[in-house]
Design a protein around this motif. Structure first.
Motif, PDB file in Angstrom:
ATOM      1  N   LYS A 188     -54.269  52.866 -96.958  1.00 18.54           N
ATOM      2  CA  LYS A 188     -52.927  52.950 -97.546  1.00 18.54           C
ATOM      3  C   LYS A 188     -52.936  52.403 -98.975  1.00 18.54           C
ATOM      4  CE  LYS A 188     -48.339  50.955 -97.008  1.00 18.54           C
ATOM      5  NZ  LYS A 188     -47.584  49.942 -96.291  1.00 18.54           N
ATOM      6  N   ASN A 189     -53.553  51.250 -99.169  1.00 16.23           N
ATOM      7  CA  ASN A 189     -53.587  50.651-100.502  1.00 16.23           C
ATOM      8  C   ASN A 189     -54.494  51.416-101.445  1.00 16.23           C
ATOM      9  OD1 ASN A 189     -51.992  47.940-100.824  1.00 16.23           O
ATOM     10  ND2 ASN A 189     -52.686  48.061 -98.708  1.00 16.23           N
TER      11      ASN A 189
ATOM     12  N   GLU B  25     -55.610  50.162 -91.383  1.00 18.02           N
ATOM     13  CA  GLU B  25     -54.952  51.210 -92.162  1.00 18.02           C
ATOM     14  C   GLU B  25     -54.523  50.706 -93.539  1.00 18.02           C
ATOM     15  OE1 GLU B  25     -53.827  50.339 -88.998  1.00 18.02           O
ATOM     16  OE2 GLU B  25     -54.955  51.906 -88.000  1.00 18.02           O
TER      17      GLU B  25
ATOM     18  N   GLN C  85     -54.936  54.712-101.398  1.00 17.70           N
ATOM     19  CA  GLN C  85     -54.162  55.882-101.809  1.00 17.70           C
ATOM     20  C   GLN C  85     -53.065  55.491-102.794  1.00 17.70           C
ATOM     21  OE1 GLN C  85     -55.062  59.025-101.387  1.00 17.70           O
ATOM     22  NE2 GLN C  85     -56.821  58.131-100.351  1.00 17.70           N
ATOM     23  N   LYS C  86     -52.414  54.360-102.562  1.00 21.29           N
ATOM     24  CA  LYS C  86     -51.370  53.875-103.473  1.00 21.29           C
ATOM     25  C   LYS C  86     -51.957  53.601-104.857  1.00 21.29           C
ATOM     26  CE  LYS C  86     -48.101  50.040-103.865  1.00 21.29           C
ATOM     27  NZ  LYS C  86     -47.624  48.817-103.220  1.00 21.29           N
TER      28      LYS C  86
END
Length: 104
Positions: free
Chosen positions: A50-51, A46, A53-54
């Motif tokens: 997650k990174n 994930e 999207q960040k």
């Protein structure tokens, strides 16, 4: 010289595979596009999403602006993620002998 694709942003010109050919040894390299550090930021699958999207939510700014190619397209680059050979995932992210899929 072989090049490899970043699992987070799809940057296609990493000098070595993020987790080595054997999937056991992290390069600890930092992607010059999104700034993701392999072996530090990716203890879970994930973490890639997650990174990503960040990075996108912060404006998809380049970590090393000096190498950003002219005419660069985030949409084109993100499509590279689907082309990552699945055997290049780190072994700790492979589930039950199979390989999980990275999304783009």
């Amino acid at each position: 010289m072989d090049t490899y694709i970043c699992h987070v942003c799809g940057y296609p010109e990493l000098n070595e595979p993020p987790w080595g050919i054997n999937g056991e040894s992290s390069s600890f390299n930092i992607c010059p596009c999104c700034g993701f550090e392999y072996g530090y930021d990716d203890c879970q699958l994930e973490a890639y999403e997650k990174n990503k999207q960040k990075w996108i939510n912060s404006g998809a700014k380049w970590f090393d602006e000096d190498i950003k190619p002219g005419g660069w397209s985030i949409d084109t680059q993100l499509k590279n993620i689907k082309m990552i050979p699945q055997h290049l995932l780190p072994n700790h992210l492979k589930i039950g002998g199979g390989i999980t899929q990275i999304t783009s």
